[in-house]
Design a protein around this motif. Structure first.
Motif, mmCIF file in Angstrom:
data_model
loop_
_atom_site.group_PDB
_atom_site.id
_atom_site.type_symbol
_atom_site.label_atom_id
_atom_site.label_comp_id
_atom_site.label_asym_id
_atom_site.label_seq_id
_atom_site.Cartn_x
_atom_site.Cartn_y
_atom_site.Cartn_z
ATOM 1 N N GLU A 32 0.813 -1.223 0.000
ATOM 2 C CA GLU A 32 0.000 0.000 0.000
ATOM 3 C C GLU A 32 0.848 1.276 0.000
ATOM 4 O O GLU A 32 0.345 2.363 0.270
ATOM 5 C CB GLU A 32 -0.964 -0.046 1.208
ATOM 6 N N GLY A 33 2.148 1.158 -0.275
ATOM 7 C CA GLY A 33 2.935 2.364 -0.535
ATOM 8 C C GLY A 33 4.063 2.694 0.423
ATOM 9 O O GLY A 33 4.761 3.683 0.225
ATOM 10 N N ILE A 34 4.244 1.915 1.492
ATOM 11 C CA ILE A 34 5.386 2.156 2.389
ATOM 12 C C ILE A 34 6.377 1.006 2.220
ATOM 13 O O ILE A 34 6.009 -0.162 2.371
ATOM 14 C CB ILE A 34 4.925 2.223 3.873
ATOM 15 N N LYS A 35 7.596 1.330 1.919
ATOM 16 C CA LYS A 35 8.599 0.263 1.744
ATOM 17 C C LYS A 35 8.900 -0.349 3.116
ATOM 18 O O LYS A 35 9.248 0.377 4.054
ATOM 19 C CB LYS A 35 9.874 0.830 1.120
ATOM 20 N N THR A 36 8.745 -1.656 3.235
ATOM 21 C CA THR A 36 8.950 -2.278 4.553
ATOM 22 C C THR A 36 9.951 -3.430 4.500
ATOM 23 O O THR A 36 10.062 -4.148 3.505
ATOM 24 C CB THR A 36 7.630 -2.838 5.148
ATOM 25 N N ILE A 37 10.643 -3.580 5.608
ATOM 26 C CA ILE A 37 11.549 -4.713 5.824
ATOM 27 C C ILE A 37 11.213 -5.287 7.204
ATOM 28 O O ILE A 37 11.037 -4.535 8.164
ATOM 29 C CB ILE A 37 13.038 -4.262 5.812
ATOM 30 N N GLY A 38 11.133 -6.613 7.297
ATOM 31 C CA GLY A 38 10.853 -7.265 8.578
ATOM 32 C C GLY A 38 12.125 -7.817 9.218
ATOM 33 O O GLY A 38 13.051 -8.243 8.517
ATOM 34 N N ILE A 39 12.164 -7.769 10.531
ATOM 35 C CA ILE A 39 13.256 -8.387 11.303
ATOM 36 C C ILE A 39 12.607 -9.391 12.260
ATOM 37 O O ILE A 39 11.678 -9.032 12.990
ATOM 38 C CB ILE A 39 14.043 -7.322 12.110
ATOM 39 N N PRO A 40 13.093 -10.659 12.261
ATOM 40 C CA PRO A 40 12.438 -11.668 13.102
ATOM 41 C C PRO A 40 12.755 -11.501 14.579
ATOM 42 O O PRO A 40 13.873 -11.755 15.022
ATOM 43 C CB PRO A 40 13.003 -12.991 12.562
ATOM 44 N N GLY A 41 11.760 -11.081 15.348
ATOM 45 C CA GLY A 41 11.934 -10.910 16.792
ATOM 46 C C GLY A 41 10.869 -11.692 17.527
ATOM 47 O O GLY A 41 9.710 -11.271 17.576
ATOM 48 N N THR A 42 11.209 -12.836 18.023
ATOM 49 C CA THR A 42 10.314 -13.657 18.841
ATOM 50 C C THR A 42 11.153 -14.738 19.521
ATOM 51 O O THR A 42 12.114 -15.236 18.926
ATOM 52 C CB THR A 42 9.190 -14.315 17.997
ATOM 53 N N ILE A 43 10.777 -15.089 20.754
ATOM 54 C CA ILE A 43 11.568 -16.127 21.430
ATOM 55 C C ILE A 43 11.282 -17.518 20.859
ATOM 56 O O ILE A 43 12.018 -18.455 21.109
ATOM 57 C CB ILE A 43 11.315 -16.148 22.959
ATOM 58 N N ASP A 44 10.190 -17.644 20.089
ATOM 59 C CA ASP A 44 9.744 -18.977 19.652
ATOM 60 C C ASP A 44 10.591 -19.615 18.550
ATOM 61 O O ASP A 44 10.493 -20.820 18.316
ATOM 62 C CB ASP A 44 8.293 -18.908 19.157
ATOM 63 N N ASN A 45 11.364 -18.818 17.856
ATOM 64 C CA ASN A 45 12.183 -19.296 16.720
ATOM 65 C C ASN A 45 11.329 -19.963 15.643
ATOM 66 O O ASN A 45 11.770 -20.907 14.986
ATOM 67 C CB ASN A 45 13.256 -20.284 17.210
ATOM 68 N N ASP A 46 10.120 -19.448 15.445
ATOM 69 C CA ASP A 46 9.174 -20.145 14.569
ATOM 70 C C ASP A 46 8.934 -19.421 13.246
ATOM 71 O O ASP A 46 7.863 -19.535 12.661
ATOM 72 C CB ASP A 46 7.839 -20.330 15.314
ATOM 73 N N ILE A 47 9.925 -18.666 12.789
ATOM 74 C CA ILE A 47 9.723 -17.910 11.553
ATOM 75 C C ILE A 47 10.552 -18.509 10.429
ATOM 76 O O ILE A 47 11.755 -18.765 10.596
ATOM 77 C CB ILE A 47 10.082 -16.417 11.767
#
Ligand code: ATP
Length: 319
Positions: A115-130
């Motif tokens: 929808e128009g915003i350039k995004t980058i994800g960083i995996p942050g979770t204790i579950d290690n499930d990504i």
């Protein structure tokens, strides 16, 4: 790109602050203005956005939790609600956004990217499930927290010849349970990815007792059953003195481990590099100690899998 922002979303994890620090410092290093969005997507909608300077992230690398705070914001699934958040960013001239969080947060980031915003994800979770990364920020710290407890429980378990059931986090993913079982030398591990017969566990404990074993430790991921339920089930098959320890939210807290701080710093800097190169719609990750990027849609296309070799090994070494 002249202005970017960063937010933390979903469940907090130790090392999120180190990731935010890296995004802020890396951006400033390259003369990019950088903003912190407080309270995740909720803060994006509420325009809770503040400019960061190098001092804003001082004395944060060692702190657990997230100083930007996190929030659940189910209404962010609604395109009309997201529009408000996008307008808030655009009014400030912010073109890029780094989202630190789990799977759900990535879905929001993917929508924003479309929808128009350039995004980058960083995996942050204790579950290690990504998917798309060998490790997520916070997993190593949580693992070490659990191991510390397992070691302590082992002392008291052997003094009283008890069977201890330790319930750890992990609704759908057994990584924390599996790794802590291997590292803590547990007799049995129960994870959502593998069914195990309670009778089989009882037989194993019985055989251990007959060999003169003083204690047994069972680690159960919350997604399989509660520690109390596990204890009740076990008592149907064997007459042993059991105690249950539910570790709960302590697993999410604490100062991040060295591994998590380094991982978070590498992820944060890499995310800024990608935005500077005009790339977006990716989550960063680490695979075989190399930084990687994976399209959001590829992350969602399959389910996170457990390391089967490690599961086998844990069972082989706990005979
Ligand atoms: P964890 O599982 O570690 O808690 P998470 O990022 O998966 O982290 P969620 O609560 O699932 O946590 O998601 C965080 C936020 O992301 C939600 O509160 C919501 O604002 C947003 N979100 C989740 N799913 C979507 C979606 N399909 N579309 C848009 N936004 C979403």
């Amino acid at each position: 790109m002249k202005k970017i922002a960063v937010l933390t979303s979903g469940g907090d994890s130790p090392g999120m602050n180190a990731a935010v620090r890296a995004v802020v410092r890396k951006a400033i290093y390259h003369d990019i203005e950088v903003y912190g969005v407080y309270q995740g997507y909720q803060g994006l909608i509420n325009n809770n956005i503040k400019e960061m300077d190098r001092g804003s992230v001082g004395d944060k690398i060692q702190r657990g939790g997230t100083f930007l705070q996190s929030a659940r914001c189910p209404e962010f699934k609604d395109p009309e609600v997201r529009k408000k958040g996008i307008q808030n960013l655009q009014q400030m001239g912010i073109e890029g956004l780094v989202v630190v969080g789990g799977d759900g947060s990535y879905r929001g980031a993917q929508r924003l990217n479309e929808e128009g915003i350039k995004t980058i994800g960083i995996p942050g979770t204790i579950d290690n499930d990504i998917n798309g990364t060998d490790f997520t920020i916070g997993f190593d710290t949580a693992l070490n927290t659990i191991i510390e407890v397992v070691d302590k429980i082992r002392d008291t378990a052997s003094s009283h010849e008890r069977t201890f059931i330790i319930e750890v986090m992990g609704r759908d993913a057994g990584d924390l349970a599996l790794w802590s079982a291997l590292a803590g030398g547990a007799e049995t591990v129960l994870i959502p990815e593998h069914k195990k017969d309670v009778q089989e566990i009882a037989d194993k404990i019985q055989q251990g007792i007959e060999r003169g074993k003083k204690h047994s430790i069972i680690i159960v991921a919350e997604g399989v059953m509660s520690g109390d339920h596990c204890s009740e089930e076990l008592k149907k098959y064997i007459n042993v003195d059991t105690r249950v320890s539910v570790l709960g939210h302590m697993q999410r807290g604490g100062s991040p481990s060295g591994m998590d701080r380094v991982l978070a710093s590498r992820f944060g800097a890499y995310a800024v590099n990608l935005l500077m190169a005009g790339e977006s719609g990716y989550a960063v990750g680490i695979q075989n100690n190399k930084l990687t990027k994976t399209k959001f849609e590829d992350i969602f296309s399959s389910h996170h899998e457990i390391d089967e070799d490690m599961y086998r090994l844990t069972n082989e070494l706990s005979i």
